[in-house]
Motif scaffolding. Sequence first.
Motif, PDB file in Angstrom:
ATOM      1  N   PHE A   1      12.003  15.375  -4.115  1.00 18.08           N
ATOM      2  CA  PHE A   1      11.840  15.510  -2.933  1.00 18.08           C
ATOM      3  C   PHE A   1      12.803  17.142  -2.338  1.00 18.08           C
ATOM      4  CE2 PHE A   1      11.085  11.505  -3.825  1.00 18.08           C
ATOM      5  CZ  PHE A   1       9.143  11.108  -3.055  1.00 18.08           C
TER       6      PHE A   1
ATOM      7  N   GLY B   1       0.873  -1.508   0.306  1.00 15.34           N
ATOM      8  CA  GLY B   1      -0.227  -0.508  -0.208  1.00 15.34           C
ATOM      9  C   GLY B   1       0.506   1.244   0.105  1.00 15.34           C
ATOM     10  N   PHE B   2       2.327   1.332   0.557  1.00 16.73           N
ATOM     11  CA  PHE B   2       2.720   2.835   0.194  1.00 16.73           C
ATOM     12  C   PHE B   2       3.629   3.143  -0.929  1.00 16.73           C
ATOM     13  CE2 PHE B   2       3.058   1.173   4.465  1.00 16.73           C
ATOM     14  CZ  PHE B   2       3.697   2.498   5.564  1.00 16.73           C
TER      15      PHE B   2
ATOM     16  N   LEU C   1       9.945   8.821  12.322  1.00 18.23           N
ATOM     17  CA  LEU C   1       9.146   8.514  11.233  1.00 18.23           C
ATOM     18  C   LEU C   1       7.698   8.655  11.626  1.00 18.23           C
ATOM     19  CD1 LEU C   1      10.745   4.669  11.182  1.00 18.23           C
ATOM     20  CD2 LEU C   1      10.204   6.747   9.503  1.00 18.23           C
ATOM     21  N   PRO C   2       6.507   9.112  10.592  1.00 24.49           N
ATOM     22  CA  PRO C   2       5.607   9.249  10.423  1.00 24.49           C
ATOM     23  C   PRO C   2       4.168   8.514  10.785  1.00 24.49           C
ATOM     24  CG  PRO C   2       6.137   8.941   8.060  1.00 24.49           C
ATOM     25  CD  PRO C   2       7.142   9.301   9.106  1.00 24.49           C
ATOM     26  N   LEU C   3       3.314   8.957  11.500  1.00 21.65           N
ATOM     27  CA  LEU C   3       2.337   7.429  11.447  1.00 21.65           C
ATOM     28  C   LEU C   3       0.753   7.356  10.435  1.00 21.65           C
ATOM     29  CD1 LEU C   3       1.333   8.603  15.502  1.00 21.65           C
ATOM     30  CD2 LEU C   3       3.000   6.758  14.464  1.00 21.65           C
TER      31      LEU C   3
ATOM     32  N   LEU D   1       8.624  12.216   3.748  1.00 25.31           N
ATOM     33  CA  LEU D   1       8.712  12.146   2.923  1.00 25.31           C
ATOM     34  C   LEU D   1       7.738  11.133   1.820  1.00 25.31           C
ATOM     35  CD1 LEU D   1      12.927  11.437   2.679  1.00 25.31           C
ATOM     36  CD2 LEU D   1      11.413  13.536   1.728  1.00 25.31           C
ATOM     37  N   PHE D   2       6.566  10.394   3.350  1.00 29.49           N
ATOM     38  CA  PHE D   2       6.092   9.298   2.722  1.00 29.49           C
ATOM     39  C   PHE D   2       4.334   9.290   3.885  1.00 29.49           C
ATOM     40  CE2 PHE D   2       8.457   7.069   5.498  1.00 29.49           C
ATOM     41  CZ  PHE D   2       8.056   6.472   6.574  1.00 29.49           C
ATOM     42  N   ASP D   3       3.451   8.786   3.408  1.00 25.96           N
ATOM     43  CA  ASP D   3       2.592   9.175   3.980  1.00 25.96           C
ATOM     44  C   ASP D   3       2.171   7.372   4.050  1.00 25.96           C
ATOM     45  OD1 ASP D   3       1.399  11.734   4.881  1.00 25.96           O
ATOM     46  OD2 ASP D   3       1.310  11.844   2.298  1.00 25.96           O
ATOM     47  N   TRP D   4       1.374   7.403   4.848  1.00 25.64           N
ATOM     48  CA  TRP D   4       0.564   5.596   5.547  1.00 25.64           C
ATOM     49  C   TRP D   4      -0.375   5.586   4.166  1.00 25.64           C
ATOM     50  CZ3 TRP D   4       2.236   1.618   9.017  1.00 25.64           C
ATOM     51  CH2 TRP D   4       2.868   2.260  10.541  1.00 25.64           C
ATOM     52  N   PRO D   5      -0.694   4.411   3.431  1.00 31.05           N
ATOM     53  CA  PRO D   5      -1.824   4.360   2.953  1.00 31.05           C
ATOM     54  C   PRO D   5      -3.621   3.996   3.717  1.00 31.05           C
ATOM     55  CG  PRO D   5      -1.127   2.061   3.035  1.00 31.05           C
ATOM     56  CD  PRO D   5       0.143   3.018   4.157  1.00 31.05           C
TER      57      PRO D   5
ATOM     58  N   PRO E   1       8.253   7.561  -2.349  1.00 33.04           N
ATOM     59  CA  PRO E   1       8.693   8.423  -1.362  1.00 33.04           C
ATOM     60  C   PRO E   1       9.239   7.756  -0.183  1.00 33.04           C
ATOM     61  CG  PRO E   1       6.000   8.534  -2.343  1.00 33.04           C
ATOM     62  CD  PRO E   1       6.730   7.482  -3.060  1.00 33.04           C
TER      63      PRO E   1
END
Lengths: 157, 272
Positions: B212, A37-38, B108-110, B143-147, A42
Amino acid sequence: MTAADPRGGAPAAPGSLADRQARLVAALVAGAAPPPGFAPAPLAAARAALLRKRAGEVARHWPLLAAGLGARWSATFAEWAADRPTGGGLRDGWDLARTLRTRGTLPPLGARELAVREALFRYDGQRPPRRRRLPAVTTLAIQLAARLRLVKGRAPF
Amino acid sequence: MTGPDGVGIGWRPEIAGFVAELPGLRFVEVIAEAVPVAGPPPDGLTELRERGVAVVPHGVRLSLGGAEPVEPARVAHLAAVADLVAAPLVSEHIAFVRAGGLEAGHLLPLPRTREAVDVVCANVARAQAELPVPLALEPIAALFDWPDDELDEAAFLTEILDRTGALLLLDIANVYANARNRGTDPVALLDGLPLERIAYLHIAGGAEQGGFYHDTHTDPVPAAVLDLLAELCSRHRPPAVLLERDGHYPPAADLRAELDAVAHAAGFPVVT
């Protein structure tokens, strides 16, 4: 399958936040497959950024190793570290230096830095290094000898 | 003890001499994990305290967003540093830094889910119970988001602040970085946040790499980030803003000019 816990603790329940966080970290620092899913680009950028930050921390602990590798430092470290979780800057640099010594590609400056560390500390590759019990005069002699060799070798400082 | 006030800078050993010579400085931050609590504080920090400069311990390894309960020893260390420097408050991040026994090496993001809100709030409550001073929470640059995000960023952060009573440490460079990398409007996020809860702001430099924008803390502060700072302060000016610089230190004159530019954008007196 759940992410393994190197500490030997019970694995987190599949799909739980703990499990998903563990899978994500394993993908970022231990070469595991990315969790589903990621977005790949990124995540790859984050993995590369983590490696750059880690390389900087190792270079602070092992300045001569990094200087000895020069322009090859970043790529050498990234190739070695990509699927190895960090043990901290001191141990990462130590492990890398030993790997390069085994391969015969450790630069002379790095070899001197490693020799001094190994003379002063006991490090089994598993647990944090511990200072050897040496008479103070021996410790001083090792440090002095290292400095003299560095001067002769025109170290960059 | 007064809180953060005006323009501050992150105290680091490499620039301790530079920081010591800033005549108008009223507050600094110190990385909490870098301060040993067995002995006295580093000399430079003691001198700043004697001048009446507030010192805010900034934690980076509590992992308040980790699914496991926050480690009591880490909270105890942060509390001890707060006591050691007579801090008016401490700060940490809405993030996790380890999981499954592995260290990520960075924040890291949640996932922005209700489950994650519960996890953060429980850990913040555990920390607050042991800390001698208020806690401010900082949203990170990711730099990224969770799905599987359920909440937008403003709703996620506001819910955490409301439930914990924590203060907000807003990093304007993180707001810029996230908006730029996600293709969203940074001002829209500012409109959704409780700006009156801001204890102080962070600002830092960054650089574009590989498509980025990276919040590096080792590059100059871009003009667009200073503009966003000015935009925020025109809506609601928080009590203070702190420049974070963590490496590739520029000549002192350049760093002074950057502090002046921050002061100018925020409408604070210069400290140089």
